[in-house]
Scaffold this active site. Structure first.
Site, PDB file in Angstrom:
ATOM      1  CG  ASN A 160      -1.689   0.690   1.384  1.00 52.07           C
ATOM      2  OD1 ASN A 160      -1.451   2.865   1.648  1.00 52.07           O
ATOM      3  ND2 ASN A 160      -3.125   0.776   0.849  1.00 52.07           N
ATOM      4  CB  SER A 161       1.633   3.998  -2.900  1.00 48.48           C
ATOM      5  OG  SER A 161       1.976   2.600  -3.248  1.00 48.48           O
ATOM      6  CD  GLN A 162       6.564   7.560   1.187  1.00 51.18           C
ATOM      7  OE1 GLN A 162       7.140   7.595   0.011  1.00 51.18           O
ATOM      8  NE2 GLN A 162       7.033   8.809   2.291  1.00 51.18           N
TER       9      GLN A 162
END
Length: 190
Positions: free
Chosen positions: A43-45
């Protein structure tokens, strides 16, 4: 003087990241770092997602493609930005993440958005092209012509290419213009 509302920050407030993380990662939802969702994916930054969404400039009513939807968080954020007059289709290759993402997305009660299982060897979701906006959350080695072909005119696509965040803009006459916006790391686009 009244401050302008930032639609991206509004989407972040309406669609908390925590609901799109595996239980073991939920305590870290407020950290500005990528978090594992399994299968070698993250889950991206949040700061990266916000940067991408600001570049994408999604507006109510847009038809949007979300490539690499993962846990469904970006699909849900995009759905919030398009509103019910728009539509969002997320595509994901990993079957267990498709199921996880669909459950997470369903909890947001945004029926104008959905997540589909990507077809091996097919990039994007060409059957419903053309799209006003395309968000790609995986890194390509070069700008994929298959995704460029799925863009409407005018339109925008945000995609990491060879480490650089790339904005591809197509004008109303179909002309393409590319610009880069910093260095980022992503899982490879397959």
């Amino acid at each position: 003087m009244t401050g302008r509302v930032d639609p991206v920050l509004d989407a972040f407030a309406a669609i908390p990241r925590e609901g799109f993380l595996p239980p073991v990662e939920r305590g870290y939802a407020g950290f500005d770092e990528p978090l594992s969702i399994g299968h070698g994916q993250t889950n991206s930054q949040p700061r990266t997602v916000a940067d991408m969404l600001h570049l994408l400039q999604v507006a109510p009513g847009h038809k949007v493609l979300d490539v690499g939807s993962g846990s469904g968080w970006t699909t849900a954020l995009l759905a919030h930005l398009t509103g019910p007059e728009g539509s969002v289709v997320g595509v994901e290759l990993e079957p267990s993440l498709v199921r996880f993402g669909r459950r997470n997305l369903a909890a947001t009660d945004q029926p104008w958005a959905r997540i589909e299982k990507a077809k091996p060897g097919v990039l994007g979701w060409p059957r419903q092209a053309a799209y006003d906006r395309i968000l790609v959350s995986a890194e390509a080695e070069a700008l994929p012509s298959e995704l460029m072909d799925q863009l409407a005119a005018p339109s925008r696509m945000v995609i990491p290419v060879a480490g650089r965040m790339t904005l591809a803009e197509r004008s109303a006459t179909g002309e393409a213009r590319l610009s880069t916006h910093g260095w980022y790391r992503f899982v490879p686009l397959r």
